[in-house]
Design a protein around this motif. Sequence first.
Motif, PDB file in Angstrom:
ATOM      1  N   ASN A  43       0.832  -1.194   0.000  1.00  0.00           N
ATOM      2  CA  ASN A  43       0.000   0.000   0.000  1.00  0.00           C
ATOM      3  C   ASN A  43       0.872   1.252   0.000  1.00  0.00           C
ATOM      4  O   ASN A  43       1.970   1.256   0.565  1.00  0.00           O
ATOM      5  CB  ASN A  43      -0.906   0.025   1.239  1.00  0.00           C
ATOM      6  N   PHE A  44       0.345   2.297  -0.603  1.00  0.00           N
ATOM      7  CA  PHE A  44       1.041   3.580  -0.675  1.00  0.00           C
ATOM      8  C   PHE A  44       0.120   4.698  -0.204  1.00  0.00           C
ATOM      9  O   PHE A  44      -1.109   4.581  -0.265  1.00  0.00           O
ATOM     10  CB  PHE A  44       1.469   3.887  -2.124  1.00  0.00           C
ATOM     11  N   ARG A  45       0.728   5.762   0.239  1.00  0.00           N
ATOM     12  CA  ARG A  45       0.013   7.019   0.442  1.00  0.00           C
ATOM     13  C   ARG A  45       0.387   7.952  -0.713  1.00  0.00           C
ATOM     14  O   ARG A  45       1.535   7.958  -1.159  1.00  0.00           O
ATOM     15  CB  ARG A  45       0.401   7.676   1.772  1.00  0.00           C
ATOM     16  N   VAL A  46      -0.589   8.746  -1.165  1.00  0.00           N
ATOM     17  CA  VAL A  46      -0.336   9.747  -2.201  1.00  0.00           C
ATOM     18  C   VAL A  46      -0.275  11.106  -1.505  1.00  0.00           C
ATOM     19  O   VAL A  46      -1.306  11.686  -1.165  1.00  0.00           O
ATOM     20  CB  VAL A  46      -1.430   9.735  -3.286  1.00  0.00           C
ATOM     21  N   ARG A  47       0.950  11.572  -1.247  1.00  0.00           N
ATOM     22  CA  ARG A  47       1.105  12.874  -0.583  1.00  0.00           C
ATOM     23  C   ARG A  47       0.972  13.983  -1.611  1.00  0.00           C
ATOM     24  O   ARG A  47       1.616  13.971  -2.662  1.00  0.00           O
ATOM     25  CB  ARG A  47       2.464  12.959   0.120  1.00  0.00           C
ATOM     26  N   VAL A  48       0.109  14.950  -1.309  1.00  0.00           N
ATOM     27  CA  VAL A  48      -0.135  16.086  -2.200  1.00  0.00           C
ATOM     28  C   VAL A  48       0.652  17.274  -1.673  1.00  0.00           C
ATOM     29  O   VAL A  48       0.540  17.628  -0.500  1.00  0.00           O
ATOM     30  CB  VAL A  48      -1.636  16.418  -2.275  1.00  0.00           C
ATOM     31  N   GLN A  49       1.455  17.865  -2.548  1.00  0.00           N
ATOM     32  CA  GLN A  49       2.298  18.986  -2.142  1.00  0.00           C
ATOM     33  C   GLN A  49       2.012  20.189  -3.035  1.00  0.00           C
ATOM     34  O   GLN A  49       1.858  20.050  -4.250  1.00  0.00           O
ATOM     35  CB  GLN A  49       3.768  18.581  -2.264  1.00  0.00           C
ATOM     36  N   LEU A  50       1.905  21.367  -2.428  1.00  0.00           N
ATOM     37  CA  LEU A  50       1.719  22.599  -3.197  1.00  0.00           C
ATOM     38  C   LEU A  50       3.053  23.032  -3.799  1.00  0.00           C
ATOM     39  O   LEU A  50       4.103  22.913  -3.166  1.00  0.00           O
ATOM     40  CB  LEU A  50       1.169  23.706  -2.302  1.00  0.00           C
ATOM     41  N   GLU A  51       2.995  23.502  -5.047  1.00  0.00           N
ATOM     42  CA  GLU A  51       4.191  23.954  -5.747  1.00  0.00           C
ATOM     43  C   GLU A  51       4.060  25.436  -6.089  1.00  0.00           C
ATOM     44  O   GLU A  51       2.963  25.920  -6.368  1.00  0.00           O
ATOM     45  CB  GLU A  51       4.387  23.149  -7.048  1.00  0.00           C
ATOM     46  N   CYS A  52       5.171  26.129  -6.079  1.00  0.00           N
ATOM     47  CA  CYS A  52       5.161  27.554  -6.417  1.00  0.00           C
ATOM     48  C   CYS A  52       4.834  27.740  -7.893  1.00  0.00           C
ATOM     49  O   CYS A  52       5.416  27.080  -8.767  1.00  0.00           O
ATOM     50  CB  CYS A  52       6.522  28.173  -6.101  1.00  0.00           C
ATOM     51  N   THR A  53       3.878  28.647  -8.177  1.00  0.00           N
ATOM     52  CA  THR A  53       3.515  28.940  -9.568  1.00  0.00           C
ATOM     53  C   THR A  53       3.845  30.386  -9.933  1.00  0.00           C
ATOM     54  O   THR A  53       3.346  30.909 -10.919  1.00  0.00           O
ATOM     55  CB  THR A  53       2.010  28.671  -9.797  1.00  0.00           C
TER      56      THR A  53
ATOM     57  N   LEU B 111      -6.390  21.320  -3.911  1.00  0.00           N
ATOM     58  CA  LEU B 111      -6.732  19.904  -3.756  1.00  0.00           C
ATOM     59  C   LEU B 111      -6.600  19.460  -2.295  1.00  0.00           C
ATOM     60  O   LEU B 111      -7.368  18.606  -1.818  1.00  0.00           O
ATOM     61  CB  LEU B 111      -5.831  19.063  -4.663  1.00  0.00           C
ATOM     62  N   LEU B 112      -5.663  20.050  -1.568  1.00  0.00           N
ATOM     63  CA  LEU B 112      -5.491  19.713  -0.147  1.00  0.00           C
ATOM     64  C   LEU B 112      -6.754  19.997   0.657  1.00  0.00           C
ATOM     65  O   LEU B 112      -7.019  19.339   1.666  1.00  0.00           O
ATOM     66  CB  LEU B 112      -4.324  20.511   0.443  1.00  0.00           C
ATOM     67  N   ASP B 113      -7.548  20.983   0.213  1.00  0.00           N
ATOM     68  CA  ASP B 113      -8.747  21.380   0.952  1.00  0.00           C
ATOM     69  C   ASP B 113     -10.018  20.697   0.466  1.00  0.00           C
ATOM     70  O   ASP B 113     -11.102  20.963   0.987  1.00  0.00           O
ATOM     71  CB  ASP B 113      -8.927  22.910   0.862  1.00  0.00           C
ATOM     72  N   THR B 114      -9.905  19.852  -0.564  1.00  0.00           N
ATOM     73  CA  THR B 114     -11.111  19.220  -1.107  1.00  0.00           C
ATOM     74  C   THR B 114     -11.104  17.697  -0.972  1.00  0.00           C
ATOM     75  O   THR B 114     -11.993  17.133  -0.345  1.00  0.00           O
ATOM     76  CB  THR B 114     -11.303  19.611  -2.590  1.00  0.00           C
TER      77      THR B 114
END
Length: 333
Positions: free
Chosen positions: A72-82, A111-114
Amino acid sequence: DLMDNYTVYFGHVLSNSFYPVLQRAIGVGSAFEGWSPREQDVVYRVLIPMTPPRGHSFHLELDSAGQRQVRNFRVRVQLECTCTGKQQAEDMLCFLHHPEEELRRNQDPSLLDTLCTGSYLNVQKTARWFYQLVRAIWPALPQSHNWHLVLLPSTRSCQFKVTNGRESFRIEMLFGVRRGDSDIFVSSQPGYAGTPSILWQETYDVAEVEFFKHIASQAPPDSLHLRCLQLFSHLQLGTGFSTYTLKTIVMHLLNTIPVSQWCRRHFLRRLMDINETLLLSLEAKRLSHFIVGNHRLPEEISLPPDVQTAEPPNLFHRLVMDPVACSRGRGEY
């Protein structure tokens, strides 16, 4: 056609959103491999690859505390500078560097908030979002004029049925993230009972579809390798042997017996080979996974290095641990 139409509309609806970007569906499982054991109640399973939206990236983290036979894996979501560089977009505020008040007022949530729990993509939230998308887009599809959509309950995938009075098709949409450029994904498929909603199971379905495509490209027109698998898996329905056990045995045999020897005149011999391999595997209490750790796969099947070099899981590991299961397996054989 239905999945392709959905993909087009997914693209339209999500084009400026911060939800995952949905790629073209990949047909997986027996219905698309051509050997469904019960043709009257086929489930068409499709895997929809997801890539991160603008301003986000996905990072896969192996769950080392999981069961040994399941990765099993976790999908970590990271914000990137745009603000600059590849992710720069004129119509987008940078989630990292713009004030929160301005972001709340002028931009949809990240996406982190949804769909996430903490920093990790949540399977169940993603499944609910998929259901909402499928329901909302359906009236715009050409198929909606002649077909009726029925959504079916599921917590880790999106399952539905389309009927037109004469025919009925059952479809299961799984969603997942590709591991690098390989044919291995982490997906929303159901795991063991009580799998946490932030865990995504490694799946080899796409690699297995690619293997059957490779065999089809090599096989003579009268090859009956799929008929052998279909017949044998149909015969064992209702026993303790899963269709995946039989599929694994046939894949191993296809990888060792030349495909030219699966034609009509060899049909009975190949059925006996499947039967004998099942018996030998029961006696040895060992049936190795076909994809993981297999160094003899066709070169067009791409595996991550850790999958290629891993010790193949034993699909019969329960027989080693449980003498009752072992004797029951012999009895069912």
